[in-house]
Structure formats: C-alpha cells, structure tokens
Design an enzyme around this catalytic site. Structure first.
Site, PDB file in Angstrom:
ATOM      1  N   HIS A 130       1.043  -1.065   0.031  1.00 44.93           N
ATOM      2  CA  HIS A 130       0.017  -0.058  -0.141  1.00 44.93           C
ATOM      3  C   HIS A 130       0.943   1.135  -0.004  1.00 44.93           C
ATOM      4  O   HIS A 130       1.909   1.249   0.596  1.00 44.93           O
ATOM      5  CB  HIS A 130      -0.809  -0.024   1.248  1.00 44.93           C
ATOM      6  CG  HIS A 130      -2.020   0.886   1.330  1.00 44.93           C
ATOM      7  ND1 HIS A 130      -1.773   2.219   1.672  1.00 44.93           N
ATOM      8  CD2 HIS A 130      -3.261   0.878   1.515  1.00 44.93           C
ATOM      9  CE1 HIS A 130      -2.843   2.991   1.747  1.00 44.93           C
ATOM     10  NE2 HIS A 130      -3.725   2.129   1.541  1.00 44.93           N
ATOM     11  N   ASP A 207       2.880  -4.540   8.142  1.00 47.83           N
ATOM     12  CA  ASP A 207       1.404  -3.542   7.834  1.00 47.83           C
ATOM     13  C   ASP A 207       0.497  -4.748   8.111  1.00 47.83           C
ATOM     14  O   ASP A 207       0.054  -5.483   7.059  1.00 47.83           O
ATOM     15  CB  ASP A 207       1.627  -2.934   6.486  1.00 47.83           C
ATOM     16  CG  ASP A 207       0.432  -2.392   6.290  1.00 47.83           C
ATOM     17  OD1 ASP A 207      -0.590  -2.516   7.040  1.00 47.83           O
ATOM     18  OD2 ASP A 207       0.367  -1.909   5.022  1.00 47.83           O
ATOM     19  N   GLN A 210      -4.834  -5.345   6.840  1.00 45.81           N
ATOM     20  CA  GLN A 210      -5.780  -6.385   6.224  1.00 45.81           C
ATOM     21  C   GLN A 210      -5.966  -7.650   7.105  1.00 45.81           C
ATOM     22  O   GLN A 210      -6.677  -8.328   7.060  1.00 45.81           O
ATOM     23  CB  GLN A 210      -5.711  -6.689   4.825  1.00 45.81           C
ATOM     24  CG  GLN A 210      -5.978  -5.344   3.831  1.00 45.81           C
ATOM     25  CD  GLN A 210      -7.379  -4.798   4.139  1.00 45.81           C
ATOM     26  OE1 GLN A 210      -8.262  -5.301   4.375  1.00 45.81           O
ATOM     27  NE2 GLN A 210      -7.314  -3.438   3.741  1.00 45.81           N
ATOM     28  N   LYS A 233     -10.605  -0.571  10.180  1.00 45.01           N
ATOM     29  CA  LYS A 233     -10.732  -1.773   9.468  1.00 45.01           C
ATOM     30  C   LYS A 233     -11.245  -2.932  10.456  1.00 45.01           C
ATOM     31  O   LYS A 233     -11.499  -3.980   9.818  1.00 45.01           O
ATOM     32  CB  LYS A 233      -9.555  -1.945   8.769  1.00 45.01           C
ATOM     33  CG  LYS A 233      -9.454  -0.853   7.760  1.00 45.01           C
ATOM     34  CD  LYS A 233      -8.268  -1.370   6.671  1.00 45.01           C
ATOM     35  CE  LYS A 233      -8.048   0.026   5.729  1.00 45.01           C
ATOM     36  NZ  LYS A 233      -6.772  -0.045   4.915  1.00 45.01           N
ATOM     37  N   CYS A 371      -4.621   2.621  -3.761  1.00 47.39           N
ATOM     38  CA  CYS A 371      -3.569   3.114  -3.081  1.00 47.39           C
ATOM     39  C   CYS A 371      -2.233   2.112  -3.255  1.00 47.39           C
ATOM     40  O   CYS A 371      -1.641   1.816  -2.289  1.00 47.39           O
ATOM     41  CB  CYS A 371      -3.414   3.409  -1.674  1.00 47.39           C
ATOM     42  SG  CYS A 371      -5.025   4.498  -1.276  1.00 47.39           S
TER      43      CYS A 371
HETATM   44  C1  LIG Z   1      -5.959   0.741   4.637  1.00 46.55           C
HETATM   45  C2  LIG Z   1      -4.500   0.097   4.731  1.00 46.55           C
HETATM   46  C3  LIG Z   1      -3.511   1.158   4.719  1.00 46.55           C
HETATM   47  C4  LIG Z   1      -3.823   2.605   5.293  1.00 46.55           C
HETATM   48  O1  LIG Z   1      -4.580   2.512   6.558  1.00 46.55           O
HETATM   49  P1  LIG Z   1      -5.160   4.030   6.926  1.00 46.55           P
HETATM   50  O2  LIG Z   1      -6.038   3.623   8.146  1.00 46.55           O
HETATM   51  O3  LIG Z   1      -5.443   4.795   5.846  1.00 46.55           O
HETATM   52  O4  LIG Z   1      -4.079   4.463   7.539  1.00 46.55           O
HETATM   53  C5  LIG Z   1      -2.050   0.631   4.828  1.00 46.55           C
HETATM   54  N1  LIG Z   1      -1.876  -0.542   4.493  1.00 46.55           N
HETATM   55  C6  LIG Z   1      -3.068  -1.447   4.140  1.00 46.55           C
HETATM   56  C7  LIG Z   1      -2.371  -2.944   3.621  1.00 46.55           C
HETATM   57  C8  LIG Z   1      -4.207  -1.387   4.048  1.00 46.55           C
HETATM   58  O5  LIG Z   1      -4.949  -1.920   3.712  1.00 46.55           O
END
Ligand SMILES: *Cc1c(COP(=O)(O)O)cnc(C)c1O
Length: 413
Positions: A130, A207, A210, A233, A371
């Site tokens: 992302h 990260d 998800q 999320k 993104c």
């Molecule tokens: C949504 C997402 C982000 C960014 O999350 P934010 O809440 O916008 O900071 C980063 N990495 C992944 C894999 C995402 O799905």
C-alpha cells in the site's frame, strides 16, 4: 488463548442485526456492502460505546484529579490491555495509539529510521505494498540516502521468496511488508519472511491493516519488531490506529512528536521524556476513538475467531465460483493462501464504469488503484474492481454482485 473463554456461536444473520447501516437502502435497493477492505462498518455496540462515553463519561485523560478524568483514563488504558491481548504483545507498553496505520508507519520511519538508518543502508519492501508502506520510506530516503529494494511477486500475486532471499544482505537494515495484500488478498508468509530478515540482521515492520480483521495475530509468534493496524478496518472508529513495537526498540527510539503527555519535566533549557507508551503519545489523543476501538475488539472477541475465518473463507470460495461464471472476467491475484478480498477486471469495461452500474444496484465495491499503483503497474493495469468481505457479508451479497456484473456485461455488450 481461548481456553476457558465462552464464545457466542457465529450466526451471520444475527451479526447483520448488529450493524445498523446494513438496513439502509441505496437508490431504493438494499445496501450490498463489499468494501470492508477500505473501511469496515460499525456494530451498534461500537456506536453506543462512543455515544455513551461522550454523553456520560467524557473528560480529558492523564491529567485530572477528579473522578471523571480518572475513569476516562482508566477506560482508555484498559483498551491498551485489550489491544495487547488482541495481538498477543508481551506487554501493554509496547502498544501505542496513533491516528491510523499510516501514522504508525511514519512514526517508525521518522523515529527509528532517522536514528538508526544511514546512507547506503537498505530496506526491502514488496511489490504489493500500500502507498502507506512505500511513501514514508521514500521520504526517509530523501533525507538519509537509504536504498529501497523491492521483492517481486508472481503472476498469482505471491511474493517470490527466492528473490526476497537474494535481496537480503548485511546491508539490509529493515524489511517492511504487508501481512495481507489489500488488493489481491494474498496472505504473505510473514513468519518465514521475518525469520529470514532476522538471520540477515534486519528488523521487520508488518503492515497488518488487512490481517487484523481477518486472522488472529500473534506478534510474539511472528517475532515482528513492529506491527501496525487501523481501528476503522476492525469495525472500530476512524482516527485511531495501533503501532506495536518491541520494548527495547521503542525505548531506544527518540520521541517523534513533542507536546503534552509525552514529557516528564519541561524547562526552557531541557525537557525529559515520559516513559512508554506516553513517550510516543503527544497531545490529547482520540480518547473516544480508543474507547470505541475497545468495543470493536470486544465485538470480535465474543466469537471464536476460527468461525469468522471459516465464514469468510466460505464466502471467498463461493464468490470465486460465481465470478468464474462471468464472461471475460479476469481475477487479479490467485494466491493459494488468500483472505476474502477479490480483485478483477472485466476485459474492455473500465472498472469505474462497472462500479457506477453496480452502485445503481446498491452494491458498494471499490474501483481504482487501491493505493497500490506499483502493484497495478506490475499487472499492467490502471485499476481493478475490488470486492472485499467482512464478517457481516452473505452469499446473498455475492449473488447480487454476480447479477450486477452480468447486468454490466449486458449493458456494454
Ligand atoms: C488501509 C491500509 C493502509 C492504510 O490504512 P489507514 O487507515 O488509511 O492509515 C495501509 N496498508 C494496508 C494494507 C491497508 O489496507
């Protein structure tokens, strides 16, 4: 971890009753919400917890001597315990509240990166990241002259482990990678990738945006050095996220932002800093957001995580079957180990046009680059259509998507 914990049986129709927005209609049609990967909807319990906090218990934290403030502080800090449990952190001080995952990654880049990385040091990302896990490292590169290397992925959307291994050298200082791709749904073999990075002497940031809503997370088992996710999320409010860091790393890192709460003693000559976790929480935080996140984690934890996973996995398999029956639909991302996120293209139909027609049917999907422009480039695309499933989705949602796509096909025939 579960042991003696009593779980409610997972029943999707009961779950749907918990999410008031799912009763909405869009252009007179029932809402079919298939964009949880962008942000998940909120159960009534989260909405009520936030409203009740503002109505009955609100005050600033860590300051007041009065009862309200002490109780608000207690409630806020209780959520830190819940977060530590949710990701199995060794201690609560390792869990920092930030605005979102993006801010967590920027904090690591700016505090850890600026302090411990220098010119010529290498960091490794993967091709499916992302933008939030790309741009902070590029900003650091501008400043420090570090080198960014990218581990490629296969046509199926799996990280090429052989290539990844070859990139790891004694110059590698950090690896930053997604636990699950927000576009392809690929679940990366992070435990193995972390172990390989550690063998090379590199630290690893995961990260987990998800992963947090879909699979159990155990930062100790993964041996992750840093782990980030966003509250919105995991069915929680916007404006709150979590950065986990191993204690010895967080202790060695300088503060990122200065202000109230993060200090021990301030004079105009010199300021000494507060201990973890306050050292990294400057200023009044999103108190109600944190408390809402606590309600979201409670919401998830009332179920056996395996049942949520099984439900979502069933939806994924069913959806893949239904989509395969649609003319000239090409799946993007067919990894063996995959979460309930599906990207696809419809040959000559632009994803935005398809998304507009689906919207007319009350179906909310994401269209665009999600993104992840470098990933789009990898597949020679500008955009995909993405349907992502949360714990409240049903086979009926999948059927409506399939019907909507057939209609889209017919319109463009
Ligand atoms: C949504 C997402 C982000 C960014 O999350 P934010 O809440 O916008 O900071 C980063 N990495 C992944 C894999 C995402 O799905």
């Amino acid at each position: 971890m579960s042991g003696a914990v009593k779980h409610k049986t997972f029943d999707v129709s009961a779950v749907r009753e918990d999410f008031p927005i799912l009763k909405e209609t869009i252009y007179g049609k029932p809402l079919t919400f298939l964009d949880s990967a962008a942000s998940a909807q909120k159960p009534q319990a989260v909405i009520d917890t936030v409203a009740n906090f503002y109505s009955h218990s609100y005050s600033n934290i860590h300051r007041g001597i009065y009862k309200l403030s002490q109780e608000a502080t207690e409630a806020y800090e209780q959520v830190r315990n819940k977060v530590a449990k949710f990701i199995n952190a060794a201690s609560r001080e390792e869990c920092l509240f930030v605005r979102n995952a993006t801010e967590g990654i920027n904090l690591v880049a700016q505090s850890y990166g600026r302090t411990f990385l220098s010119e010529g040091d290498e960091i490794i990302l993967t091709e499916l990241e992302h933008h939030s896990n790309i741009v902070p490292w590029q900003l650091l590169r501008e400043e420090k002259g570090i080198i960014i290397k990218v581990a490629p992925i296969s046509d199926e959307g799996e990280v090429d482990l052989k290539a990844y291994r070859a990139l790891l050298t004694e110059k590698t200082k950090l690896v930053a990678l997604a636990h699950i791709s927000n576009v392809l749904g690929t679940i990366l073999p992070v435990k193995e990738m972390i172990a390989l990075a550690h063998q090379a002497g590199a630290k690893v940031l995961v990260d987990g945006c998800q992963a947090a809503p879909h699979i159990p997370i155990d930062v100790q088992d993964l041996d992750a050095d840093f782990y980030v996710f966003s509250g919105h999320k995991v069915y929680g409010p916007t404006g709150v996220g979590v950065l986990y860091g191993k204690k010895e790393l967080l202790e060695a890192m300088p503060p990122w932002q200065g202000g109230g709460d993060m200090i021990e003693l301030v004079t105009f000559e010199k300021t000494t800093f507060n201990v973890l976790p306050q050292k990294f929480e400057a200023g009044t935080p999103n108190i109600a957001g944190v408390i809402g996140l606590g309600a979201a984690l409670d919401y998830i934890n009332q179920f056996n995580r395996q049942e949520i996973e099984d439900h979502e996995h069933g939806l994924l398999a069913y959806a893949l079957g239904r989509l395969r029956g649609i003319n000239q639909l090409k799946l993007i991302g067919t990894a063996k180990n995959k979460a309930s996120i599906i990207s696809f293209v419809l040959d000559d139909i632009h994803p935005h046009d398809a998304g507009t027609i689906l919207d007319q049917e009350g179906i909310a999907v994401r269209t665009g680059h999600h993104c992840a422009q470098p990933l789009m480039e990898r597949f020679g695309l500008n955009a995909t259509i993405r349907a992502s499933f949360g714990l409240y989705n049903t086979r009926g949602d999948v059927d409506r998507l399939a019907e909507g796509l057939k209609k889209t096909r017919a319109i463009f025939a």
